[in-house]
Design an enzyme around this catalytic site. Sequence first.
Site, PDB file in Angstrom:
ATOM      1  N   SER A  22      17.671  64.831 -49.346  1.00 49.79           N
ATOM      2  CA  SER A  22      18.624  64.992 -48.273  1.00 49.79           C
ATOM      3  C   SER A  22      18.020  65.920 -47.223  1.00 49.79           C
ATOM      4  O   SER A  22      16.855  65.758 -46.865  1.00 49.79           O
ATOM      5  CB  SER A  22      19.953  65.517 -48.832  1.00 49.79           C
ATOM      6  N   HIS A  58      22.373  57.933 -52.395  1.00 45.36           N
ATOM      7  CA  HIS A  58      21.720  59.148 -51.925  1.00 45.36           C
ATOM      8  C   HIS A  58      20.985  59.864 -53.057  1.00 45.36           C
ATOM      9  O   HIS A  58      21.579  60.236 -54.060  1.00 45.36           O
ATOM     10  CB  HIS A  58      22.803  60.057 -51.341  1.00 45.36           C
ATOM     11  N   ASP A  96      22.912  54.132 -49.426  1.00 45.72           N
ATOM     12  CA  ASP A  96      23.064  55.455 -48.827  1.00 45.72           C
ATOM     13  C   ASP A  96      23.126  55.367 -47.301  1.00 45.72           C
ATOM     14  O   ASP A  96      22.168  54.928 -46.670  1.00 45.72           O
ATOM     15  CB  ASP A  96      21.881  56.339 -49.252  1.00 45.72           C
TER      16      ASP A  96
END
Length: 493
Positions: free
Chosen positions: A174, A461, A436
Amino acid sequence: MAFQTCGMSLLCKVTLLFLFSLCALGEGRYKGFRKFDQVQAAGRRAAFEEQWFTQKLDHFNGADVREWKQRYFVNEAFYKPDGPVFLMIGGEGPANPAWMQDGTWLTYAKKLGALCLMLEHRFYGKSHPTADLSTDNLRFLSSRQALADLAHFRTVVAEARGLTKRKWVAFGGSYPGSLAAWFRLKYPHLVHASVATSAPVHAAVNFPEYLEVVWRSLASEDTECPLLVKKASDTLLERLKDPQTYDNITKDFNLCSKLQLQTEMDSAYLLETLAGSFMDVVQYNQDNREFEGAVGTNITIKVLCGVMGDASLGEPYARYAAVARLMMDTFSMKCVDANYTNYLRDMTNTSWDGPAAGGGRQWVYQTCTEFGFYQSTDSPNQPFGGFPLPYHVKQCADFYNVSAETLAEAVAQTNEYYGGYDIRTTRIVFPNGSIDPWHALGITQDITPDLPAVFIKGTAHCANMYPARSQDPLQLGLARDHIFVLLQLWLKQ
């Protein structure tokens, strides 16, 4: 981003990224059902003692001699004298020591004889560089300062432990995935390679593509599902135009106080809060965060679409309310605080003990001063309505006195500094999942043979970072294996 830490709203201001752990990006929204900042994996903290490293407050001002203590963790279980050093980068939430005990990177470390380190991001978790979170102090919170923290940490630790000749590999998912890529880009003499998972490397003020991917991800389960969500959202939008419906809406969604819409910010906050359940579930669909103590991970796209497709519950609007109740039940929430005034109060509390200090105030500041990432409803190709870009941008002014013009300039500078999609270096792999929504700001096709993308169909994700399990799809296992092969190749170079 995001993406995150917890006040008491339905999308309780989560520190996701807010992560709780290392993979978050509820980004921009810092509201969510997940209380990631409050989650700890039972019994795992004791296994790895927290340690402290002295950092400069401002790496770019030689006249500023102020210092602070940054938290980090060490796992030496797999290290061999000729092995590499793996550095896991913390993000927009507390560093979770569960990652020192489990995760794909440790599988790689065991095979390669790596020493494993994890450094918590400044201003998150227990890493407090300043006395409070005033806007004046938050000027020391940036990705550039965080990268300088990593560089200084790497230099000093390497010298102290005799690791200067070892090859260092950065890992992150991320926002920390972006940091992993940028660490290799900006400090190539210090980091040999990087695994930049689910990394949004391109900054954008407006990010309507996020909700476009939500539409497609819902449709991948059931083509009718996003259409039903849109019908429900449109119905709610219409009812919000009539004050006589407010009592029913309050009851339908179990709001903590009687619905009163005094400004457009009030309605937008309510609509975003309710949409957030779909956004968060899509982002983390069928992941394996149970290992770090996360709850609610059994709620998947399939579950939400099952509720939305259940005609026995009534019209789509009623099913939408049923989804909200499901999320409340799962996270043991008594009611939904969808009051923007309360959110404003929480987000402007500058104390380290404040309700947004787990990461919400910090992360939204970074979006207002570096990244944008605002998941607006400005595209017609998505299922929600009512929280357009101006709603997100006004929060920057409300919370930090950052204007729309300043925000736009800051985002442009970020892409100028890092290169956005046009990153140019070597030995970075970019894994992303097709489910995602953050992959829309990431690298999903090879840039060069030395900057490969690993696009994993059907995963969400940071899926490749979590521990493997028997129910993982074949393509996820193959992706993990491919990344390991790349690491083996690069460590020989």
